[in-house]
Design a protein around this motif. Structure first.
Motif, PDB file in Angstrom:
ATOM      1  N   UNK A   1     -10.106   4.216  11.692  1.00  0.00           N
ATOM      2  CA  UNK A   1      -9.444   3.674  10.505  1.00  0.00           C
ATOM      3  C   UNK A   1      -9.419   2.152  10.687  1.00  0.00           C
ATOM      4  N   UNK A   2      -8.816   1.437   9.738  1.00  0.00           N
ATOM      5  CA  UNK A   2      -8.610  -0.004   9.961  1.00  0.00           C
ATOM      6  C   UNK A   2      -7.195  -0.260  10.470  1.00  0.00           C
ATOM      7  N   UNK A   3      -6.439   0.801  10.725  1.00  0.00           N
ATOM      8  CA  UNK A   3      -5.197   0.684  11.471  1.00  0.00           C
ATOM      9  C   UNK A   3      -3.992   0.240  10.691  1.00  0.00           C
ATOM     10  N   UNK A   4      -3.217  -0.636  11.293  1.00  0.00           N
ATOM     11  CA  UNK A   4      -1.916  -1.047  10.770  1.00  0.00           C
ATOM     12  C   UNK A   4      -1.844  -2.574  10.679  1.00  0.00           C
ATOM     13  N   UNK A   5      -0.877  -3.112   9.928  1.00  0.00           N
ATOM     14  CA  UNK A   5      -0.787  -4.568   9.771  1.00  0.00           C
ATOM     15  C   UNK A   5      -0.543  -5.289  11.098  1.00  0.00           C
ATOM     16  N   UNK A   6      -1.124  -6.490  11.203  1.00  0.00           N
ATOM     17  CA  UNK A   6      -0.870  -7.340  12.358  1.00  0.00           C
ATOM     18  C   UNK A   6       0.534  -7.936  12.272  1.00  0.00           C
ATOM     19  N   UNK A   7       0.943  -8.634  13.319  1.00  0.00           N
ATOM     20  CA  UNK A   7       2.259  -9.270  13.338  1.00  0.00           C
ATOM     21  C   UNK A   7       2.383 -10.280  12.198  1.00  0.00           C
ATOM     22  N   UNK A   8       3.529 -10.251  11.550  1.00  0.00           N
ATOM     23  CA  UNK A   8       3.856 -11.159  10.434  1.00  0.00           C
ATOM     24  C   UNK A   8       2.970 -10.942   9.205  1.00  0.00           C
ATOM     25  N   UNK A   9       2.365  -9.774   9.120  1.00  0.00           N
ATOM     26  CA  UNK A   9       1.545  -9.460   7.948  1.00  0.00           C
ATOM     27  C   UNK A   9       1.997  -8.128   7.356  1.00  0.00           C
ATOM     28  N   UNK A  10       1.762  -7.968   6.058  1.00  0.00           N
ATOM     29  CA  UNK A  10       2.169  -6.756   5.349  1.00  0.00           C
ATOM     30  C   UNK A  10       0.984  -6.231   4.548  1.00  0.00           C
ATOM     31  N   UNK A  11       0.906  -4.922   4.457  1.00  0.00           N
ATOM     32  CA  UNK A  11      -0.141  -4.289   3.644  1.00  0.00           C
ATOM     33  C   UNK A  11       0.526  -3.384   2.613  1.00  0.00           C
ATOM     34  N   UNK A  12       0.095  -3.519   1.371  1.00  0.00           N
ATOM     35  CA  UNK A  12       0.556  -2.631   0.296  1.00  0.00           C
ATOM     36  C   UNK A  12      -0.674  -2.051  -0.396  1.00  0.00           C
ATOM     37  N   UNK A  13      -0.605  -0.769  -0.686  1.00  0.00           N
ATOM     38  CA  UNK A  13      -1.653  -0.117  -1.476  1.00  0.00           C
ATOM     39  C   UNK A  13      -1.086   0.052  -2.881  1.00  0.00           C
ATOM     40  N   UNK A  14      -1.655  -0.691  -3.835  1.00  0.00           N
ATOM     41  CA  UNK A  14      -1.075  -0.747  -5.169  1.00  0.00           C
ATOM     42  C   UNK A  14      -2.052  -0.255  -6.236  1.00  0.00           C
ATOM     43  N   UNK A  15      -1.472   0.236  -7.323  1.00  0.00           N
ATOM     44  CA  UNK A  15      -2.254   0.635  -8.495  1.00  0.00           C
ATOM     45  C   UNK A  15      -2.634  -0.603  -9.302  1.00  0.00           C
ATOM     46  N   UNK A  16      -3.373  -0.389 -10.389  1.00  0.00           N
ATOM     47  CA  UNK A  16      -3.746  -1.507 -11.260  1.00  0.00           C
ATOM     48  C   UNK A  16      -2.510  -2.174 -11.857  1.00  0.00           C
ATOM     49  N   UNK A  17      -1.415  -1.430 -11.938  1.00  0.00           N
ATOM     50  CA  UNK A  17      -0.165  -1.965 -12.490  1.00  0.00           C
ATOM     51  C   UNK A  17       0.735  -2.535 -11.400  1.00  0.00           C
ATOM     52  N   UNK A  18       0.182  -2.716 -10.187  1.00  0.00           N
ATOM     53  CA  UNK A  18       0.927  -3.263  -9.045  1.00  0.00           C
ATOM     54  C   UNK A  18       2.113  -2.392  -8.663  1.00  0.00           C
ATOM     55  N   UNK A  19       1.906  -1.091  -8.691  1.00  0.00           N
ATOM     56  CA  UNK A  19       2.937  -0.126  -8.311  1.00  0.00           C
ATOM     57  C   UNK A  19       2.534   0.522  -6.991  1.00  0.00           C
ATOM     58  N   UNK A  20       3.496   0.733  -6.090  1.00  0.00           N
ATOM     59  CA  UNK A  20       3.234   1.395  -4.817  1.00  0.00           C
ATOM     60  C   UNK A  20       2.652   2.780  -5.045  1.00  0.00           C
ATOM     61  N   UNK A  21       1.613   3.120  -4.288  1.00  0.00           N
ATOM     62  CA  UNK A  21       0.965   4.421  -4.429  1.00  0.00           C
ATOM     63  C   UNK A  21       1.366   5.339  -3.280  1.00  0.00           C
ATOM     64  N   UNK A  22       1.388   6.643  -3.514  1.00  0.00           N
ATOM     65  CA  UNK A  22       1.775   7.594  -2.465  1.00  0.00           C
ATOM     66  C   UNK A  22       0.745   7.644  -1.341  1.00  0.00           C
ATOM     67  N   UNK A  23       1.151   8.235  -0.244  1.00  0.00           N
ATOM     68  CA  UNK A  23       0.251   8.491   0.873  1.00  0.00           C
ATOM     69  C   UNK A  23      -0.942   9.307   0.384  1.00  0.00           C
ATOM     70  N   UNK A  24      -2.133   8.901   0.786  1.00  0.00           N
ATOM     71  CA  UNK A  24      -3.335   9.643   0.429  1.00  0.00           C
ATOM     72  C   UNK A  24      -3.981   9.224  -0.869  1.00  0.00           C
ATOM     73  N   UNK A  25      -3.307   8.396  -1.670  1.00  0.00           N
ATOM     74  CA  UNK A  25      -3.827   8.005  -2.975  1.00  0.00           C
ATOM     75  C   UNK A  25      -4.516   6.643  -2.877  1.00  0.00           C
ATOM     76  N   UNK A  26      -5.724   6.571  -3.415  1.00  0.00           N
ATOM     77  CA  UNK A  26      -6.539   5.361  -3.318  1.00  0.00           C
ATOM     78  C   UNK A  26      -6.036   4.280  -4.256  1.00  0.00           C
TER      79      UNK A  26
END
Length: 841
Positions: free
Chosen positions: A584-609
């Motif tokens: 996988x590409x793993x997890x965020x580095x220190x002082x960094x955040x990752x969000x998986x968002x929809x086109x409407x900038x809404x948080x997506x559930x686990x497993x959803x692209x």
């Protein structure tokens, strides 16, 4: 008309080429409180409970698939006439229900549309589903049902108690082991509440995934009954447990010297280890003190002679050598920010970068100055008037032989928010765009070298990457801030695996950063064992293929990291240590955040692209002199006031364990014959073949603006199209199989070692041989079939032994063959028979 061919739900497993209908079920309840609220909402909006539940389910499917045109099947009793009400028999028909959820409507607006749509469907419920399929002629595929793949059923007839003398009767639950569709939602209305059952295809979904979907449906329904006037993409979806999980996965805050600059950290390191070797180039070496002294000379020269100040841009166009690092550090110490330019760039690109950046000066060398003078107007003296000024070209030799002081600059005028460099990357518009990275970005990222990758001051790192690629910052600058030794490779060996490995061995390189494409060349030419001496292997810059990942297993004593991050968020943003065997590409580095968002900038559930969006101290300032693009890509942080997120354009999804799976580019996603396809998935499947060394898949235009998949292959042994198709068919559905298999001697690469898709040749006339000799039709029936094939496929000279699918055929064209043949002959030809017997013979 124009409905999507497939509802693209995220699955745990690839869709098999033929449906097996193996299934399981999961039961859950909607509370009596929610049930009553739903019924009240239905009464207020003059809709039925069916319409409300169907609308909620359609919204869930839209949020999961990212599609806004949702098509779902639903059974209807089809007993509209009183004469048939008491007849025993199967009158049930299937309706196709379709909702348009574009524009982010409110739930009340969706209900109004659903009411009109459902009533319209009921008005025509007598039309058999089979007749609808025959009339519409959708593309048929053995891997899925036509028109829809998801079913919704509400069972709400009153169930009377059955009383028999001497017998006790109860309704028993039956566990479903068959799935007629990808996913079916059954809802049973009881006197107290609603009981729901998901029936799902176990070839596609795991039970844990269905449990999450059930939880999201309950959260969604609770939200919409509480606020039906809310736009559907603002309705809650994630459970409280998942929201807390997201916070934990992004808890990466760590202390770093936020008040310091790159020059501060380098000077501290030079003071601690003045006699340690800092840079090696061929036979030449510089200690930390010597490097610091020379960089100070350049810094004083720039500031005293040309008044370089913070956020002034200074170009660097030098051949690879120790002087290249001297120039970079000298610019940073002077207060300026460097703009790297590769001497191998075409003149037009060099000119474009210099004009766009407005560099105040450019550091080069005698051998390159003549070329520069033919590209841009220049002068040896500064011009500070308004408007365009002539470029000051500075010889690095002149700066180093000047009488400028070698001591550190006493009056530092640089702060952490000033620019460190502006790197130009390719732009979607065809014009390069300059990414502005600050000292703060670099100092924060640098923390990860010791605390994430466990690099040591005793390590030796290879300076392999061009300075025009941002990961060179780690090799050439960040490594020096950690006290490491940097071995710079000459220009001519980076693409010669044998020479590259020799440099690694001779210099006892312990840290190697490399792209997958270049790593593949090393493994094929020299063998993976040639890298056994490397302690830490950092693989990034492009997606790491599964087959290459498998080849890394002999490096059991090497810490191997898969790293990911765009230039706009400072080198890398997340990493995965691969020694545990999971890619996988793993997890965020220190002082960094990752969000998986929809086109409407809404948080997506686990497993959803969704789109990978990055926040934290790594987020750069934006694009040089391009406020429109900066505003588009660097958006306000939806969860942290006053901060920003960078929208990468990359696709990914959270996995249940907290890792991120990379799923390619949004703009690499192609649509072929109505199907959305990730080319990377096709490439990975091709690379599973033992004789395929490299594979690149793209969508190429054909007649009538249609597109088909083309696979470009570098093969170790000669392979026929038949073998290739058989191999791919083992893993992928028919619509993902390329129409062309094109042989290449080697895949074209950019100067950065990445695949150059634009340099791939056109596929016409270059297909891999089918390995079949031409055999002419033997009778009138075979001649008729051959004529139809030639017309549909746009080819001439089709023989009776040619495989329909190996010469450009697919399911849509097979449907056209059946249709046209029936106009010529009274003989029956079924679609399934073309799949079973794909030659005319």
């Amino acid at each position: 008309a124009g409905s999507p061919t497939l509802l693209d739900l995220p699955t745990d497993y690839p869709r098999p080429s033929i449906q097996r209908f193996q299934g399981a079920s999961l039961e859950f309840n909607l509370s009596s409180e929610i049930t009553n609220q739903l019924k009240q909402l239905s009464q207020q909006t003059e809709t039925s409970l069916f319409m409300a539940l169907f609308s909620a389910f359609a919204i869930l499917l839209s949020r999961y698939s990212g599609q806004r045109d949702i098509v779902v099947g639903s059974p209807v009793a089809n007993r509209t006439q009183s004469q048939v009400e008491h007849l025993i028999g199967f009158f049930v028909n299937t309706l196709v229900l379709r909702l348009n959820l574009k524009g982010n409507p409110t739930f009340e607006e969706v209900l109004k549309q659903a009411r009109q749509m459902v009533l319209g469907a009921y008005a025509h419920q007598d039309i058999p589903f089979e007749q609808l399929v025959e009339e519409l002629q959708p593309e048929r595929n053995l891997s899925q049902s036509p028109l829809f793949q998801v079913m919704f059923i509400l069972q709400n007839p009153p169930i009377a108690n059955l009383e028999l003398s001497g017998l006790r009767v109860e309704l028993l639950k039956q566990e479903s082991v068959v799935a007629k569709f990808d996913l079916s939602l059954f809802i049973f209305e009881t006197a107290q509440d609603l009981t729901a059952v998901f029936e799902y295809n176990t070839d596609l979904f795991e039970q844990a995934t269905i449990e999450r979907i059930a939880g999201h449906l309950q959260t969604l329904i609770s939200g919409l009954v509480a606020n039906p006037k809310l736009p559907i993409h603002e309705l809650p979806l994630l459970t409280e447990v998942e929201l807390h999980q997201r916070q934990l996965w992004n808890e990466t805050a760590a202390d770093y010297p936020y008040d310091k600059t790159i020059e501060d950290l380098f000077e501290e390191q030079a003071e601690q280890t003045p006699d340690h070797v800092a840079v090696v180039f061929e036979e030449r070496k510089l200690t930390y003190k010597e490097l610091n002294d020379k960089a100070n000379q350049v810094a004083h020269y720039l500031r005293d002679q040309y008044l370089i100040k913070p956020d002034d841009l200074v170009g660097v166009m030098l051949d690879r050598s120790e002087e290249m690092i001297v120039a970079l550090l000298g610019i940073l110490k002077s207060g300026g920010a460097y703009v790297p330019i590769d001497p191998e760039y075409p003149e037009e690109r060099i000119k474009l970068i210099l004009e766009d950046s407005g560099c105040k000066a450019l550091i080069t060398q005698s051998e390159l100055k003549t070329r520069l003078l033919s590209i841009v107007p220049s002068t040896d003296v500064p011009s500070y008037g308004a408007g365009n000024h002539e470029l000051i070209i500075i010889n690095i030799e002149t700066a180093l032989t000047s009488h400028s002081p070698i001591v550190n600059l006493q009056s530092s005028i640089v702060n952490p928010h000033h620019l460190a460099y502006v790197i130009y990357t390719s732009g979607s518009t065809g014009k390069p765009k300059g990414v502005m990275v600050t000292h703060r970005n670099i100092v924060s990222f640098h923390l990860n070298l010791k605390k994430t990758f466990f690099l040591k001051s005793s390590d030796t790192i290879l300076g392999l990457t061009t300075i025009c690629f941002d990961i060179s910052m780690l090799e050439l600058i960040c490594s020096l801030l950690s006290g490491m030794k940097v071995v710079i490779t000459p220009d001519n060996i980076s693409s010669v695996p044998e020479e590259l490995v020799k440099v690694v061995t001779d210099n006892r390189v312990s840290v190697l950063q490399i792209t997958p494409s270049r790593l593949k060349l090393v493994i094929e030419s020299v063998g993976i064992e040639s890298l056994l001496s490397v302690r830490v292997l950092l693989i990034g810059g492009e997606e790491l293929p599964q087959h290459l990942f498998e080849q890394l297993k002999p490096l059991i004593s090497t810490d191997i990291y898969n790293v990911y991050g765009p230039t706009e968020t400072t080198v890398w943003s997340c990493s995965k240590r691969l020694n545990d065997g999971i890619l996988t590409i793993g997890t965020p580095l220190l002082n960094e955040e990752i969000y998986i968002l929809s086109e409407e900038s809404v948080l997506l559930p686990t497993g959803v692209k969704g789109e990978i969006c990055i926040g934290g101290t790594c987020v750069s300032r934006g694009y040089w002199q391009d406020p429109v693009m900066t505003t588009e890509k660097f958006v306000p942080h939806p969860f942290r006031k006053g901060e920003r997120l960078y929208k990468t354009g990359d696709l990914g999804r959270w996995l249940p364990g907290g890792d991120i799976e990379f799923l390619g580019r949004k703009d690499d996603q192609v649509k072929v014959r109505g199907y959305r396809i990730e080319c990377g998935e096709v490439e990975q499947t091709l690379l599973k073949h033992p004789d395929i060394k490299e594979a690149v898949v793209v969508a190429v235009p054909i007649k009538e603006e249609m597109k088909e998949l083309a696979a470009y292959l570098v093969c170790g042994e000669e392979i026929t199209a038949s073998e290739l198709r058989d191999h791919v068919s083992r893993f992928l559905p028919e619509y993902m199989i390329p129409s062309w298999f094109i042989p290449l001697e080697q895949v074209p690469l950019t100067p950065n070692g990445k695949i150059d898709r634009k340099a791939l040749p056109a596929p016409d006339g270059m297909e891999v041989s089918t390995g079949i000799e031409y055999v002419a039709p033997r009778d009138e029936l075979e001649r008729q079939l051959a004529a139809v094939w030639e017309d549909v496929l746009g080819r001439e000279g089709i023989g009776i032994q040619d495989n329909f699918f190996e010469i450009g055929g697919h399911s849509l064209k097979a449907t056209q063959v059946v249709s046209r043949f029936h106009k010529l002959s009274d003989k029956e030809l079924r679609l399934r028979e073309i799949f079973q017997y794909p030659t005319i013979a």
